[in-house]
Write a protein that holds these residues in place. Structure first.
Motif, PDB file in Angstrom:
ATOM      1  N   GLY A 276       0.833  -1.195   0.000  1.00 44.16           N
ATOM      2  CA  GLY A 276       0.000   0.000   0.000  1.00 44.16           C
ATOM      3  C   GLY A 276       0.868   1.245   0.000  1.00 44.16           C
ATOM      4  O   GLY A 276       2.092   1.157   0.020  1.00 44.16           O
ATOM      5  N   GLU A 277       0.215   2.403  -0.021  1.00 38.81           N
ATOM      6  CA  GLU A 277       0.959   3.663  -0.107  1.00 38.81           C
ATOM      7  C   GLU A 277       1.487   4.120   1.245  1.00 38.81           C
ATOM      8  O   GLU A 277       2.456   4.872   1.321  1.00 38.81           O
ATOM      9  N   LYS A 278       0.839   3.715   2.309  1.00 41.85           N
ATOM     10  CA  LYS A 278       1.249   4.179   3.642  1.00 41.85           C
ATOM     11  C   LYS A 278       2.631   3.642   4.014  1.00 41.85           C
ATOM     12  O   LYS A 278       3.018   2.552   3.588  1.00 41.85           O
ATOM     13  N   LEU A 279       3.346   4.372   4.846  1.00 41.89           N
ATOM     14  CA  LEU A 279       4.704   3.964   5.218  1.00 41.89           C
ATOM     15  C   LEU A 279       4.714   2.669   6.031  1.00 41.89           C
ATOM     16  O   LEU A 279       5.718   1.976   6.094  1.00 41.89           O
ATOM     17  N   GLU A 280       3.599   2.340   6.635  1.00 42.80           N
ATOM     18  CA  GLU A 280       3.524   1.095   7.409  1.00 42.80           C
ATOM     19  C   GLU A 280       3.246  -0.115   6.512  1.00 42.80           C
ATOM     20  O   GLU A 280       3.350  -1.263   6.966  1.00 42.80           O
ATOM     21  N   ALA A 281       2.890   0.151   5.253  1.00 44.57           N
ATOM     22  CA  ALA A 281       2.445  -0.943   4.368  1.00 44.57           C
ATOM     23  C   ALA A 281       3.633  -1.685   3.757  1.00 44.57           C
ATOM     24  O   ALA A 281       3.903  -1.610   2.544  1.00 44.57           O
ATOM     25  N   LEU A 282       4.382  -2.378   4.605  1.00 51.37           N
ATOM     26  CA  LEU A 282       5.537  -3.170   4.171  1.00 51.37           C
ATOM     27  C   LEU A 282       5.539  -4.447   5.006  1.00 51.37           C
ATOM     28  O   LEU A 282       5.414  -4.395   6.230  1.00 51.37           O
ATOM     29  N   GLU A 283       5.657  -5.585   4.345  1.00 49.32           N
ATOM     30  CA  GLU A 283       5.602  -6.859   5.085  1.00 49.32           C
ATOM     31  C   GLU A 283       6.742  -7.777   4.675  1.00 49.32           C
ATOM     32  O   GLU A 283       7.243  -7.679   3.556  1.00 49.32           O
ATOM     33  N   ALA A 284       7.091  -8.686   5.562  1.00 44.32           N
ATOM     34  CA  ALA A 284       8.049  -9.733   5.201  1.00 44.32           C
ATOM     35  C   ALA A 284       7.399 -10.616   4.140  1.00 44.32           C
ATOM     36  O   ALA A 284       6.174 -10.760   4.103  1.00 44.32           O
ATOM     37  N   PHE A 285       8.213 -11.174   3.260  1.00 45.54           N
ATOM     38  CA  PHE A 285       7.704 -12.066   2.217  1.00 45.54           C
ATOM     39  C   PHE A 285       7.782 -13.502   2.731  1.00 45.54           C
ATOM     40  O   PHE A 285       8.861 -14.013   3.017  1.00 45.54           O
ATOM     41  N   HIS A 286       6.620 -14.142   2.871  1.00 50.69           N
ATOM     42  CA  HIS A 286       6.573 -15.516   3.375  1.00 50.69           C
ATOM     43  C   HIS A 286       6.222 -16.461   2.235  1.00 50.69           C
ATOM     44  O   HIS A 286       5.055 -16.560   1.854  1.00 50.69           O
ATOM     45  N   PRO A 287       7.191 -17.197   1.675  1.00 56.37           N
ATOM     46  CA  PRO A 287       6.891 -18.110   0.558  1.00 56.37           C
ATOM     47  C   PRO A 287       5.750 -19.082   0.877  1.00 56.37           C
ATOM     48  O   PRO A 287       4.867 -19.304   0.049  1.00 56.37           O
TER      49      PRO A 287
END
Ligand code: GDP
Length: 296
Positions: A276-287
């Protein structure tokens, strides 16, 4: 993302599950459908080919067809291969280096690179309790340095003061020095993006790399651009060397091909995803989680 792929594979697997016994021809037919579904999801052709070949070999070669639930076994083989194609393990940012740790952020213009730089800085600050300094090396686009400064204010993360007229390598060196003097843990270097990969961009990024010896070199790639994102990653990896990839716009309705091809094509893991655009919208990538989302 992945919705249509998930739907397509779901219907192939439903049919497999309903059948009691399976012949080699049944598996072949199901895999042909899986192949079409992957290609339609914009997964790179070589990745699709080796995926199907490996699954076929496992599914017809090892007593699977004589088992009590052959359909389920074939589905499990596809699932396991999907996880390994996606990268198998989670790949966290590597912070195991002396401070200040240089992070080099690269990618095409509009990929979400500057936003992602600030997102990662915020994550390092909140989650890892790191003191982060960000610097924009983008002297090509007049507003770029200002944009990072504004994002820094939003994230409450320091940015290197702007000195008009300075060149990227000099800004990078100044950032590293400020990082040392200021007791920063991580220095994030946001390089200039271009509309396409060109030699001038590559030479500039390589010069900054040589001057700063980054511990993480992260390519920011837009998931919505599919095969182009993968080609970009390949080119940057060859010329500059990547340690990982951040895939942005995973919240959009892309077909998922970039996510599925990146690891196999570059040999480098997707470390994080932008949602997302918000600065919090970042997640670890879980295969594992992504594979389960695709296969339902
Ligand atoms: P840059 O040119 O690569 O530095 O791109 P920017 O960081 O300026 O981002 C371009 C646009 O994409 C901005 O409007 C961002 O808010 C948006 N953006 C960045 N990452 C994401 C993401 O993961 N999801 C969505 N929906 N938008 C994003």
């Amino acid at each position: 993302m992945f919705d249509s792929l998930s739907e397509r594979l779901g219907s192939v697997f439903d049919r497999l599950k309903r059948r009691g016994a399976l012949t080699e021809a049944d598996v072949g037919e199901a895999l042909r459908e899986v192949r079409v579904a992957l290609l339609e999801a914009d997964v790179a052709l070589p990745v699709v080919k080796s995926f199907i070949a490996e699954v076929r070999q496992k599914a017809v070669g090892t007593g699977v067809l004589r088992s009590v639930t052959p359909g389920q076994m074939v589905i499990k083989i596809v699932h396991d291969h999907l996880v390994s194609t996606l990268g198998a393990e989670e790949a966290p940012l590597d912070l195991n280096a002396p401070s200040p740790i240089p992070f080099l952020m690269i990618g095409l213009q509009g990929s979400g690179k500057t936003t992602t730089t600030a997102k990662i800085a915020l994550r390092l600050k909140q989650k890892d309790r790191k003191k982060v300094l960000m610097a924009s090396l983008d002297v090509a686009r007049p507003a770029a340095q200002e944009q990072l400064k504004i994002l820094g204010e939003q994230a409450e993360v320091a940015t290197l003061p702007i000195v008009p007229g300075q060149m990227p390598v000099d800004i990078a060196k100044r950032a590293m020095q400020a990082g040392r003097l200021g007791g920063y843990d991580v220095v994030m270097l946001d390089t200039a993006g271009r509309l396409s990969i060109d030699e001038a961009l590559m030479a500039e990024v390589a010069a900054v790399r040589d001057a700063t010896r980054p511990h993480e070199t992260l390519l920011v790639a837009d998931a919505l651009t599919g095969q182009d994102a993968v080609a970009t990653a390949e080119a940057f990896h060859k010329r500059v060397g990547l340690t990982g990839i951040v895939l942005t716009r995973v919240d959009g309705d892309g077909r998922g091909g970039a996510a599925l091809s990146m690891r196999a094509v570059t040999g480098r893991p997707i470390k994080l995803i932008g949602t997302g655009e918000k600065l919090e919208a970042l997640e670890a990538f879980h295969p594992e989680r992504i594979a389960s989302r695709i296969l339902g």
